[in-house]
Enzyme design. Structure first.
Site, mmCIF file in Angstrom:
data_model
loop_
_atom_site.group_PDB
_atom_site.id
_atom_site.type_symbol
_atom_site.label_atom_id
_atom_site.label_comp_id
_atom_site.label_asym_id
_atom_site.label_seq_id
_atom_site.Cartn_x
_atom_site.Cartn_y
_atom_site.Cartn_z
ATOM 1 N N LYS A 53 -81.644 -63.285 -6.371
ATOM 2 C CA LYS A 53 -82.481 -63.105 -5.178
ATOM 3 C C LYS A 53 -81.601 -62.906 -3.946
ATOM 4 C CE LYS A 53 -86.257 -65.792 -7.171
ATOM 5 N NZ LYS A 53 -86.895 -67.100 -7.346
ATOM 6 N N GLN A 97 -87.077 -73.037 -4.776
ATOM 7 C CA GLN A 97 -86.926 -72.649 -6.180
ATOM 8 C C GLN A 97 -87.442 -73.754 -7.097
ATOM 9 O OE1 GLN A 97 -85.795 -69.595 -7.320
ATOM 10 N NE2 GLN A 97 -86.346 -70.308 -9.357
ATOM 11 N N ASP A 120 -93.420 -67.069 -1.608
ATOM 12 C CA ASP A 120 -93.664 -67.293 -3.030
ATOM 13 C C ASP A 120 -95.171 -67.349 -3.321
ATOM 14 O OD1 ASP A 120 -92.128 -67.370 -5.266
ATOM 15 O OD2 ASP A 120 -91.723 -69.522 -5.234
#
Ligand code: NAD
Length: 284
Positions: A53, A97, A120
């Site tokens: 990412k 994450q 997200d």
């Protein structure tokens, strides 16, 4: 033989679009869009995902930082960091994450993320907007799947049956809502579903998001089905395999995503797109 839904090629196209939007944003606002990623602990897969990412964001002209915290980080410290990132006006996207180490309450952390920075798409606000069909930041993996369908001209699902296997917010539940928005008749299967093979047999579209290597057999599929394999499973020899028996499924499906090179690269591309969307919205 099925045609390949090529996530590598389509994600490259999406990333090029994002790069152009990021450049336009930077010249309009005197700063690039910025994505901050929070990584807690040493989960090997998470480290790899975060590194990808980080690299992809830099290539697309998105600024940012990875906050690497030790595995023993407390809930208070983590929530305080999220609060700081929320308060910093130069930050457009925040990604925590997952999975977090077991002693941490992931939901409580996600609840703290400012929905305008929720790249997200996992906060309750983002989930509610998705369910209601209103503009918002959508979870990246299901959005990536939908983009694959769109790019291949397969996104008009009126009159089609779609089967989603898996019911996480991250993938299953969210893509079910997205397929519904494209007028599919949607079934969600899960670990308590009685006869998965029978559900597959009537599905024109199958999305497998389970995390069980080759759970879905080619013989279960309807002839001509479209198969989106979200699963990423590591074999003992280190190679990756999806939730679908690729060889068997390819013989019956009309379209199929490979693993790797299918849904995975789309997830990262859509994260970058979400960051630019968040930046554009935040600047009005
Ligand atoms: P999860 O563990 O949260 O959910 C798995 C789901 O599968 C559950 O809802 C469960 O009910 C269902 N399930 C379990 N066993 C089943 C069975 N035998 N039959 C039918 N359903 C069953 O997982 P997740 O976060 O949704 O991820 C699913 C998979 O997708 C994992 O392999 C994960 O690594 C992968 N994933 C890939 C990407 C990507 O970018 N390609 C992104 C996210 C997740």
């Amino acid at each position: 033989m099925a045609s390949i839904l090529d996530g590598k090629a389509i994600s490259a196209k999406v990333r090029a679009e994002v790069q152009a939007r990021a450049a336009a944003f930077t010249s309009a606002h005197g700063r690039p869009p910025a994505l901050h990623v929070v990584l807690v602990g040493d989960d090997p897969a998470s480290k790899v995902y975060v590194a990808s990412k980080e690299k992809a964001a830099a290539k697309a002209g998105i600024a940012g930082k990875v906050h690497r915290l030790p595995a023993e980080t407390t809930q208070d410290t983590l929530e305080a960091l999220v609060g700081e990132l929320n308060a910093d006006p130069s930050i457009d996207g925040i990604l925590v994450q997952l999975p977090l180490p077991k002693h941490l309450d992931a939901q409580a952390v996600l609840d703290r993320v400012d929905p305008s920075k929720d790249v997200d798409g996992l906060t309750p606000m983002s989930a509610g907007l998705l369910l209601d069909g209103r503009p918002g930041l959508r979870p990246c993996t299901p959005s990536g799947c939908m983009r694959l369908l769109l790019e291949a001209g397969l996104d008009d699902l009126s009159g089609k049956h779609a089967l989603v296997i898996g019911r996480s917010l991250l993938v299953g539940k969210s893509i079910a809502v997205m397929l519904l928005a494209k007028n599919a008749t949607v079934t969600i299967a899960h670990s308590r579903t009685a006869d998965l093979a029978a559900e597959c047999a009537r599905a024109d579209v199958v999305v497998a998001a389970v995390g069980r290597p080759e759970l879905v057999k080619g013989s279960w599929l309807k002839e001509g089905a479209i198969v989106l394999d979200v699963g990423i499973n590591r074999r003992d020899d280190g190679t990756l395999v999806g939730d679908v028996d690729f060889e068997g499924a390819s013989a019956r499906a009309s379209w199929i995503t490979p693993v790797p090179g299918g849904v995975g690269p789309m997830t990262i591309a859509l994260l970058l797109e979400n960051t630019v969307i968040a930046a554009e919205r935040r600047e009005g």
